[in-house]
Design a protein around this motif. Structure first.
Motif, PDB file in Angstrom:
ATOM      1  N   GLN A 269       0.829  -1.213   0.000  1.00 25.99           N
ATOM      2  CA  GLN A 269       0.000   0.000   0.000  1.00 25.99           C
ATOM      3  C   GLN A 269       0.861   1.259   0.000  1.00 25.99           C
ATOM      4  OE1 GLN A 269      -3.478  -0.116   2.729  1.00 25.99           O
ATOM      5  NE2 GLN A 269      -3.215  -2.345   2.755  1.00 25.99           N
ATOM      6  N   GLU A 270       2.021   1.210   0.680  1.00 24.74           N
ATOM      7  CA  GLU A 270       2.963   2.341   0.623  1.00 24.74           C
ATOM      8  C   GLU A 270       3.439   2.568  -0.812  1.00 24.74           C
ATOM      9  OE1 GLU A 270       4.497   4.403   2.822  1.00 24.74           O
ATOM     10  OE2 GLU A 270       3.793   3.678   4.764  1.00 24.74           O
ATOM     11  N   ALA A 271       3.473   1.474  -1.598  1.00 20.85           N
ATOM     12  CA  ALA A 271       3.916   1.568  -2.993  1.00 20.85           C
ATOM     13  C   ALA A 271       2.788   1.985  -3.937  1.00 20.85           C
ATOM     14  CB  ALA A 271       4.494   0.237  -3.444  1.00 20.85           C
ATOM     15  N   GLY A 272       1.602   2.256  -3.375  1.00 20.18           N
ATOM     16  CA  GLY A 272       0.512   2.780  -4.187  1.00 20.18           C
ATOM     17  C   GLY A 272      -0.543   1.782  -4.600  1.00 20.18           C
ATOM     18  N   LEU A 273      -0.507   0.548  -4.068  1.00 23.18           N
ATOM     19  CA  LEU A 273      -1.517  -0.443  -4.415  1.00 23.18           C
ATOM     20  C   LEU A 273      -2.703  -0.342  -3.460  1.00 23.18           C
ATOM     21  CD1 LEU A 273       0.696  -3.607  -5.062  1.00 23.18           C
ATOM     22  CD2 LEU A 273       0.021  -1.835  -6.679  1.00 23.18           C
ATOM     23  N   GLY A 274      -3.910  -0.634  -3.953  1.00 26.47           N
ATOM     24  CA  GLY A 274      -5.092  -0.679  -3.105  1.00 26.47           C
ATOM     25  C   GLY A 274      -5.050  -1.888  -2.189  1.00 26.47           C
ATOM     26  N   GLU A 275      -5.969  -1.931  -1.187  1.00 21.00           N
ATOM     27  CA  GLU A 275      -5.934  -3.004  -0.193  1.00 21.00           C
ATOM     28  C   GLU A 275      -6.144  -4.377  -0.825  1.00 21.00           C
ATOM     29  OE1 GLU A 275      -7.984  -4.378   4.043  1.00 21.00           O
ATOM     30  OE2 GLU A 275      -8.649  -2.545   3.058  1.00 21.00           O
ATOM     31  N   SER A 276      -7.137  -4.526  -1.698  1.00 19.90           N
ATOM     32  CA  SER A 276      -7.400  -5.838  -2.316  1.00 19.90           C
ATOM     33  C   SER A 276      -6.239  -6.263  -3.206  1.00 19.90           C
ATOM     34  CB  SER A 276      -8.689  -5.801  -3.144  1.00 19.90           C
ATOM     35  OG  SER A 276      -9.804  -5.673  -2.306  1.00 19.90           O
ATOM     36  N   THR A 277      -5.685  -5.294  -3.968  1.00 16.30           N
ATOM     37  CA  THR A 277      -4.536  -5.595  -4.827  1.00 16.30           C
ATOM     38  C   THR A 277      -3.327  -5.984  -3.989  1.00 16.30           C
ATOM     39  OG1 THR A 277      -5.351  -3.970  -6.406  1.00 16.30           O
ATOM     40  CG2 THR A 277      -3.102  -4.741  -6.705  1.00 16.30           C
ATOM     41  N   ALA A 278      -3.174  -5.310  -2.825  1.00 15.53           N
ATOM     42  CA  ALA A 278      -2.069  -5.636  -1.925  1.00 15.53           C
ATOM     43  C   ALA A 278      -2.202  -7.056  -1.391  1.00 15.53           C
ATOM     44  CB  ALA A 278      -2.018  -4.634  -0.773  1.00 15.53           C
ATOM     45  N   ILE A 314      23.358 -12.772  -3.907  1.00 12.02           N
ATOM     46  CA  ILE A 314      23.382 -11.896  -5.088  1.00 12.02           C
ATOM     47  C   ILE A 314      21.970 -11.438  -5.437  1.00 12.02           C
ATOM     48  CG2 ILE A 314      23.880 -11.822  -7.560  1.00 12.02           C
ATOM     49  CD1 ILE A 314      26.218 -13.830  -6.922  1.00 12.02           C
ATOM     50  N   GLY A 315      21.001 -12.367  -5.358  1.00 17.00           N
ATOM     51  CA  GLY A 315      19.609 -11.997  -5.620  1.00 17.00           C
ATOM     52  C   GLY A 315      19.079 -10.983  -4.633  1.00 17.00           C
ATOM     53  N   TYR A 316      19.452 -11.134  -3.356  1.00 14.32           N
ATOM     54  CA  TYR A 316      19.067 -10.160  -2.324  1.00 14.32           C
ATOM     55  C   TYR A 316      19.564  -8.759  -2.695  1.00 14.32           C
ATOM     56  CZ  TYR A 316      17.740 -13.200   1.720  1.00 14.32           C
ATOM     57  OH  TYR A 316      17.132 -14.045   2.610  1.00 14.32           O
ATOM     58  N   ILE A 317      20.839  -8.673  -3.025  1.00  8.81           N
ATOM     59  CA  ILE A 317      21.456  -7.366  -3.282  1.00  8.81           C
ATOM     60  C   ILE A 317      20.748  -6.667  -4.442  1.00  8.81           C
ATOM     61  CG2 ILE A 317      23.576  -6.210  -4.038  1.00  8.81           C
ATOM     62  CD1 ILE A 317      25.092  -8.578  -2.587  1.00  8.81           C
ATOM     63  N   ILE A 318      20.511  -7.404  -5.522  1.00  6.88           N
ATOM     64  CA  ILE A 318      19.841  -6.817  -6.690  1.00  6.88           C
ATOM     65  C   ILE A 318      18.415  -6.395  -6.361  1.00  6.88           C
ATOM     66  CG2 ILE A 318      18.990  -7.298  -9.023  1.00  6.88           C
ATOM     67  CD1 ILE A 318      21.403  -9.247  -9.314  1.00  6.88           C
ATOM     68  N   SER A 319      17.641  -7.302  -5.755  1.00  7.51           N
ATOM     69  CA  SER A 319      16.219  -7.024  -5.526  1.00  7.51           C
ATOM     70  C   SER A 319      16.000  -5.934  -4.499  1.00  7.51           C
ATOM     71  CB  SER A 319      15.501  -8.306  -5.096  1.00  7.51           C
ATOM     72  OG  SER A 319      16.065  -8.846  -3.909  1.00  7.51           O
ATOM     73  N   LEU A 320      16.738  -5.964  -3.394  1.00  6.54           N
ATOM     74  CA  LEU A 320      16.552  -4.938  -2.363  1.00  6.54           C
ATOM     75  C   LEU A 320      16.990  -3.563  -2.853  1.00  6.54           C
ATOM     76  CD1 LEU A 320      17.722  -7.015   0.733  1.00  6.54           C
ATOM     77  CD2 LEU A 320      15.426  -6.076   0.377  1.00  6.54           C
ATOM     78  N   ALA A 324      14.480  -0.326  -3.032  1.00  7.16           N
ATOM     79  CA  ALA A 324      14.853   0.990  -2.484  1.00  7.16           C
ATOM     80  C   ALA A 324      14.733   2.075  -3.549  1.00  7.16           C
ATOM     81  CB  ALA A 324      16.281   0.934  -1.938  1.00  7.16           C
ATOM     82  N   MET A 325      15.216   1.807  -4.770  1.00  3.83           N
ATOM     83  CA  MET A 325      15.125   2.789  -5.856  1.00  3.83           C
ATOM     84  C   MET A 325      13.672   3.089  -6.216  1.00  3.83           C
ATOM     85  SD  MET A 325      18.198   1.383  -8.307  1.00  3.83           S
ATOM     86  CE  MET A 325      17.789   2.478  -9.656  1.00  3.83           C
ATOM     87  N   ALA A 326      12.814   2.060  -6.168  1.00  2.01           N
ATOM     88  CA  ALA A 326      11.403   2.267  -6.486  1.00  2.01           C
ATOM     89  C   ALA A 326      10.764   3.259  -5.526  1.00  2.01           C
ATOM     90  CB  ALA A 326      10.658   0.934  -6.442  1.00  2.01           C
ATOM     91  N   PHE A 327      11.118   3.169  -4.242  1.00  2.00           N
ATOM     92  CA  PHE A 327      10.568   4.110  -3.267  1.00  2.00           C
ATOM     93  C   PHE A 327      11.211   5.489  -3.392  1.00  2.00           C
ATOM     94  CE2 PHE A 327       9.071   0.240  -1.029  1.00  2.00           C
ATOM     95  CZ  PHE A 327       7.746   0.631  -0.815  1.00  2.00           C
ATOM     96  N   PHE A 328      12.521   5.535  -3.655  1.00  2.00           N
ATOM     97  CA  PHE A 328      13.197   6.831  -3.802  1.00  2.00           C
ATOM     98  C   PHE A 328      12.665   7.616  -4.999  1.00  2.00           C
ATOM     99  CE2 PHE A 328      17.041   5.005  -1.438  1.00  2.00           C
ATOM    100  CZ  PHE A 328      16.778   5.745  -0.302  1.00  2.00           C
ATOM    101  N   PHE A 329      12.427   6.909  -6.116  1.00  2.00           N
ATOM    102  CA  PHE A 329      12.027   7.576  -7.358  1.00  2.00           C
ATOM    103  C   PHE A 329      10.527   7.479  -7.657  1.00  2.00           C
ATOM    104  CE2 PHE A 329      16.570   6.389  -8.032  1.00  2.00           C
ATOM    105  CZ  PHE A 329      17.085   7.687  -8.105  1.00  2.00           C
ATOM    106  N   HIS A 330       9.778   6.965  -6.649  1.00  2.00           N
ATOM    107  CA  HIS A 330       8.310   6.938  -6.730  1.00  2.00           C
ATOM    108  C   HIS A 330       7.802   6.170  -7.949  1.00  2.00           C
ATOM    109  CE1 HIS A 330       8.476   9.863  -3.493  1.00  2.00           C
ATOM    110  NE2 HIS A 330       9.243  10.642  -4.242  1.00  2.00           N
ATOM    111  N   TRP A 331       8.419   5.006  -8.189  1.00  2.00           N
ATOM    112  CA  TRP A 331       7.908   4.155  -9.259  1.00  2.00           C
ATOM    113  C   TRP A 331       6.596   3.523  -8.792  1.00  2.00           C
ATOM    114  CZ3 TRP A 331      13.207   1.263 -10.049  1.00  2.00           C
ATOM    115  CH2 TRP A 331      14.129   2.155 -10.602  1.00  2.00           C
ATOM    116  N   GLN A 332       5.555   3.669  -9.561  1.00  2.00           N
ATOM    117  CA  GLN A 332       4.242   3.188  -9.173  1.00  2.00           C
ATOM    118  C   GLN A 332       3.883   1.904  -9.930  1.00  2.00           C
ATOM    119  OE1 GLN A 332       2.088   4.711  -6.752  1.00  2.00           O
ATOM    120  NE2 GLN A 332       4.005   5.777  -6.287  1.00  2.00           N
TER     121      GLN A 332
END
Length: 439
Positions: A269-278, A314-320, A324-332
């Motif tokens: 929901q912080e990322a902009g999804l509705g409750e049902s979608t979340a 390696i997967g952790y580093i890439i995904s996390l 973080a970038m999605a929240f910094f740059f407001h990717w919806q």
């Protein structure tokens, strides 16, 4: 071998209750905060966090019943604790009663991380031990998926839907407790208590009676060490397995995995999804987790523990970093769920598949429950602290900074795996003890 698989599956159902209990609260998260008008701090530390503090206590002291009354009896009591917690939480009428019953469930979670892996590792042949102990992790993930699905299906039952979400766990807890009566006690535990005839009968059931004399001799040596040296895991000679157990548990939680599972709906929901979608996205997380856990179970005795940890790190580093970038740059939109799917896949194939297997392997027989308790306690203290802080951290510094911190910590995990972590694939428990103990 068929009997070993069946007994391992039954014992590993403690993991199903663990996973269900951990995640079911995510569906009730915001409902409970609104119902009881809780501040972020109170809600995070008491309503949401009390189960995790129960888990810490269960992990600290779970080694005592696992050693004293046996692996099987401890597993039975774990089922009873989960049953009481589910019923009590569903009928709670204030946050303190709710927290008290969630604490009881937490005791079951903490103890299960000791008793179930210890039991399975002690009945499994070395060549299949990783796969069989990983059944426990598979059931954790299955419990997580079923909890997400259950929350979604029960979401429209009115203002008391959260009661149904919490109470439904009583059903699998009861079934699990009944199943536990059908498994025998660990032969290694029986030998450690000088119950040779009972141990021999169990070994005959699984076709390993030829190993009786060798196993008895090795355990007698362990028992003699305890009697004459007051042996415990904090002696200098055990510092290598102790350090390994601490670090794998430390990095497991510094990935943010429990923070994410507890607050998945809030994060979406912080990322902009509705409750049902979340909620639907949470089910997707559960499905990805299950698929990649199955892959990890398949690969753990083929590629080994260390290779899976490299892949996961390696997967952790890439995904996390991407989250973080999605929240910094407001990717919806779909960006954050996709990145978190990659995060959960990395966890499932790496830390998720490996942690309980690895900790159950690296301590000698007479200290296995104590070593498991130490690793579990480290894991759960951090699992209690980090999720409890999430509502406050999200509202103060923002989710982007939080996920960036987790990504940085996974760089350090990669270094730990590369430099310090040994491979334990296909080596008997007794050989591993000789290899890791500095005499």
């Amino acid at each position: 071998m068929k009997k070993i698989i069946v007994w391992s599956l039954i014992a590993s159902l403690a993991g199903f209750l663990f996973g269900f209990d951990t995640v079911v609260i995510s569906g009730a998260d915001k409902k409970l905060q609104l119902l009881w008008h809780s501040s972020d701090t109170f809600h995070g530390t008491v309503v949401m966090g009390m189960a995790l503090w129960g888990t810490v206590i269960g992990a600290i002291f779970g080694g005592i019943p696992t050693n004293k009354i046996g692996r099987k009896n401890t597993l039975l009591w774990i089922g009873i604790l989960f049953f009481i917690s589910a019923i009590g939480s569903a009928f709670a009428n204030n946050p303190f009663v709710f927290a008290a019953f969630r604490f009881i469930g937490g005791l079951g979670v903490g103890a299960s991380t000791i008793a179930a892996p210890a039991y399975i590792s002690e009945i499994a042949p070395a060549k299949d031990r990783g796969k069989l102990v990983a059944f426990y992790q598979f059931n954790i993930v299955l419990g997580i998926l079923i909890a997400f699905l259950s929350n979604y299906l029960l979401r429209d039952l009115g203002e008391n839907s959260w009661r149904w979400m919490m109470g439904v766990q009583a059903i699998p807890a009861f079934i699990y407790s009944v199943f536990i009566f059908s498994i025998p006690e660990s032969p290694r535990w029986l030998l450690s208590r000088n119950k040779d005839n009972e141990a021999k009968k169990v070994l005959q059931l699984i076709g390993l009676e030829a190993d009786f004399e060798k196993m008895k001799e090795e355990i007698d040596i362990d028992n003699a060490n305890v009697a004459f040296t007051n042996d415990h895991i904090f002696l200098k000679k055990y510092r290598t397995p102790l350090l390994l157990a601490f670090l794998i548990a430390f990095f497991n939680q510094l990935s943010g995995i429990n923070a994410f599972l507890y607050y998945s709906n809030r994060i979406f929901q912080e990322a902009g999804l509705g409750e049902s979608t979340a909620l639907l996205s949470s089910i997707g997380i559960g499905i990805v987790n299950l698929i990649f856990t199955l892959l990890g179970v398949f690969l753990i005795d083929r590629l080994g523990r260390k290779v899976l940890m490299h892949i996961g790190s390696i997967g952790y580093i890439i995904s996390l970093s991407l989250v973080a970038m999605a929240f910094f740059f407001h990717w919806q939109g779909i960006a954050v769920p996709i990145f978190l799917f990659l995060f959960i896949a990395s966890h499932a194939i790496g830390q998720g598949a490996v942690i309980w297997v690895f900790i159950s392997e690296i301590f000698p027989n007479h200290l296995r429950a104590s070593g498991q308790a130490f690793g579990s306690t480290t894991h759960w203290i951090l699992a209690a602290i980090i999720p409890s802080l999430i509502p406050f951290l999200f509202s103060s510094i923002g989710p982007g900074v939080v996920f960036l911190f987790f990504a940085i910590m996974m760089v350090f995990q990669l270094l730990f795996v590369f430099v310090l972590m040994p491979e334990t694939k296909g080596i008997s428990l007794e050989e591993l003890s000789e290899k890791l103990i500095k005499r």
